[in-house]
Design a protein around this motif. Sequence first.
Motif, PDB file in Angstrom:
ATOM      1  N   SER A  47      36.907 -23.303  29.144  1.00 16.69           N
ATOM      2  CA  SER A  47      36.134 -22.159  29.624  1.00 16.69           C
ATOM      3  C   SER A  47      36.200 -22.119  31.145  1.00 16.69           C
ATOM      4  N   PRO A  48      37.190 -21.450  31.709  1.00 13.88           N
ATOM      5  CA  PRO A  48      37.342 -21.480  33.166  1.00 13.88           C
ATOM      6  C   PRO A  48      36.172 -20.876  33.929  1.00 13.88           C
ATOM      7  N   LEU A  49      35.322 -20.113  33.255  1.00 11.95           N
ATOM      8  CA  LEU A  49      34.126 -19.612  33.932  1.00 11.95           C
ATOM      9  C   LEU A  49      33.230 -20.754  34.397  1.00 11.95           C
ATOM     10  N   LYS A  50      33.381 -21.922  33.787  1.00 16.58           N
ATOM     11  CA  LYS A  50      32.600 -23.102  34.160  1.00 16.58           C
ATOM     12  C   LYS A  50      33.270 -23.912  35.269  1.00 16.58           C
ATOM     13  N   GLY A  51      34.393 -23.420  35.794  1.00 15.19           N
ATOM     14  CA  GLY A  51      35.187 -24.209  36.725  1.00 15.19           C
ATOM     15  C   GLY A  51      34.816 -24.027  38.174  1.00 15.19           C
ATOM     16  N   ASP A  52      35.649 -24.570  39.041  1.00 17.10           N
ATOM     17  CA  ASP A  52      35.467 -24.544  40.490  1.00 17.10           C
ATOM     18  C   ASP A  52      36.326 -23.420  41.063  1.00 17.10           C
ATOM     19  N   PHE A  53      35.691 -22.478  41.738  1.00 18.22           N
ATOM     20  CA  PHE A  53      36.389 -21.302  42.256  1.00 18.22           C
ATOM     21  C   PHE A  53      36.776 -21.437  43.722  1.00 18.22           C
ATOM     22  N   SER A  54      36.433 -22.541  44.335  1.00 16.18           N
ATOM     23  CA  SER A  54      36.699 -22.678  45.764  1.00 16.18           C
ATOM     24  C   SER A  54      38.195 -22.762  46.027  1.00 16.18           C
ATOM     25  N   GLY A  55      38.683 -21.910  46.894  1.00 14.44           N
ATOM     26  CA  GLY A  55      40.069 -21.952  47.295  1.00 14.44           C
ATOM     27  C   GLY A  55      41.065 -21.379  46.321  1.00 14.44           C
ATOM     28  N   VAL A  56      40.605 -20.712  45.243  1.00 18.53           N
ATOM     29  CA  VAL A  56      41.566 -20.167  44.290  1.00 18.53           C
ATOM     30  C   VAL A  56      42.163 -18.875  44.840  1.00 18.53           C
ATOM     31  N   ALA A  57      43.276 -18.469  44.258  1.00 16.36           N
ATOM     32  CA  ALA A  57      44.062 -17.352  44.768  1.00 16.36           C
ATOM     33  C   ALA A  57      43.406 -16.010  44.485  1.00 16.36           C
ATOM     34  N   PRO A  58      43.732 -15.001  45.288  1.00 15.20           N
ATOM     35  CA  PRO A  58      43.291 -13.627  45.005  1.00 15.20           C
ATOM     36  C   PRO A  58      43.739 -13.191  43.621  1.00 15.20           C
ATOM     37  N   ALA A  59      42.989 -12.263  43.034  1.00 15.44           N
ATOM     38  CA  ALA A  59      43.219 -11.910  41.640  1.00 15.44           C
ATOM     39  C   ALA A  59      43.205 -10.407  41.420  1.00 15.44           C
ATOM     40  N   VAL A  60      43.967  -9.996  40.430  1.00 12.67           N
ATOM     41  CA  VAL A  60      43.781  -8.718  39.748  1.00 12.67           C
ATOM     42  C   VAL A  60      43.196  -9.057  38.392  1.00 12.67           C
ATOM     43  N   LEU A  61      42.055  -8.471  38.057  1.00  8.32           N
ATOM     44  CA  LEU A  61      41.398  -8.758  36.783  1.00  8.32           C
ATOM     45  C   LEU A  61      41.064  -7.441  36.100  1.00  8.32           C
ATOM     46  N   VAL A  62      41.579  -7.277  34.882  1.00  2.92           N
ATOM     47  CA  VAL A  62      41.370  -6.028  34.160  1.00  2.92           C
ATOM     48  C   VAL A  62      40.711  -6.309  32.815  1.00  2.92           C
ATOM     49  N   THR A  63      39.866  -5.366  32.411  1.00  2.00           N
ATOM     50  CA  THR A  63      39.189  -5.453  31.122  1.00  2.00           C
ATOM     51  C   THR A  63      39.313  -4.107  30.410  1.00  2.00           C
ATOM     52  N   ALA A  64      38.957  -4.094  29.134  1.00  2.00           N
ATOM     53  CA  ALA A  64      38.970  -2.880  28.332  1.00  2.00           C
ATOM     54  C   ALA A  64      37.567  -2.629  27.797  1.00  2.00           C
ATOM     55  N   GLU A  65      37.193  -1.362  27.709  1.00  2.00           N
ATOM     56  CA  GLU A  65      35.823  -1.011  27.312  1.00  2.00           C
ATOM     57  C   GLU A  65      35.475  -1.536  25.930  1.00  2.00           C
ATOM     58  N   PHE A  66      36.356  -1.331  24.951  1.00  2.00           N
ATOM     59  CA  PHE A  66      36.048  -1.690  23.567  1.00  2.00           C
ATOM     60  C   PHE A  66      36.690  -3.031  23.212  1.00  2.00           C
ATOM     61  N   ASP A  67      36.286  -4.058  23.921  1.00  2.00           N
ATOM     62  CA  ASP A  67      36.866  -5.391  23.776  1.00  2.00           C
ATOM     63  C   ASP A  67      35.743  -6.415  23.739  1.00  2.00           C
ATOM     64  N   PRO A  68      35.713  -7.300  22.739  1.00  2.00           N
ATOM     65  CA  PRO A  68      34.691  -8.351  22.744  1.00  2.00           C
ATOM     66  C   PRO A  68      34.730  -9.222  23.996  1.00  2.00           C
ATOM     67  N   LEU A  69      35.898  -9.359  24.617  1.00  4.11           N
ATOM     68  CA  LEU A  69      36.054 -10.208  25.804  1.00  4.11           C
ATOM     69  C   LEU A  69      35.691  -9.495  27.112  1.00  4.11           C
TER      70      LEU A  69
END
Length: 308
Positions: free
Chosen positions: A229-251
Amino acid sequence: MPLDPGTATLLQMMADAGHPPFSESGPEVARLAMRAMTIDVVTPETQVPVGSVEETTAGGRPARVYRPDGERPADGWPTLVYLHGGGFVIGDLDTHDQTCRHLCRGAEAVVVSVDYRLAPEHPWPAAVDDALAAVRWAHEHRAELGGGEVLGVGGDSAGGNLSAIAAQQLPDLVDAQLLIYPATDITGEYASRVENAEGYFLDMPMMEWFIGCYLEGVTDADLDDPTLSPLKGDFSGVAPAVLVTAEFDPLRDEGEAYADALAAAGVAVDRTRYDGLVHGFIDMGLFSPVATAALEDVVARTRALLHR
């Protein structure tokens, strides 16, 4: 907004086909079904053209290298390690061939697609180990891959999970991360898991089956481990991101929670929710102009991320 009509038609076609759910089929049947929905519907006319495609190995695993058309620029192309989705159980180099072609062509990047080991034959952390080994390999071989300094990692769904983990575990190697509707929190409770629990392709029984396969035979797993579960991880110094989601998605909500966590840690994140669409929309363009437009937008955002 309402469900995209093209996507709704596709979902109805899948329901009318009467095939048993992945969770009732077993891994081998589910893998064949995914191929039938992806690579098997591609024709020579619809295959996305790129400069070249080469079979290789990356970190000891089979891999496929896609290079853009035209002469490599003097400062090189960026390199993107791509980790396919499929719940850690299904998917392969072929099922995500079109996605990698789109990214190679539209983002003007060398894409290294990695065939990491699948569960339940190879449970966690085999996929994580393979992802990290592939990123290390790509970093060592940047000169003969893209030739540029930028090394990104990206993936969809389970591949988004592995990409986020790689960015956390190897912050000195990864310069950019593309997270397409990523799974980020195995144990979390989110409204989207209730709102979109059934009827939108990825459903909760399928998710539970995937996780069961991924952890089959594993007796010592801490579900808060950031390599699960990377949401529980350490975010310090990680790279810039593109993050996309979908409206009708359990995730959806855990992906957006991950974007929030990146931003809170001071990480530049380009986040977008594609309304009207479902999990897996990057493979649904043949049926939905809206999904096609969303994929084109994801590719454009990825290009901006890799060429910043």
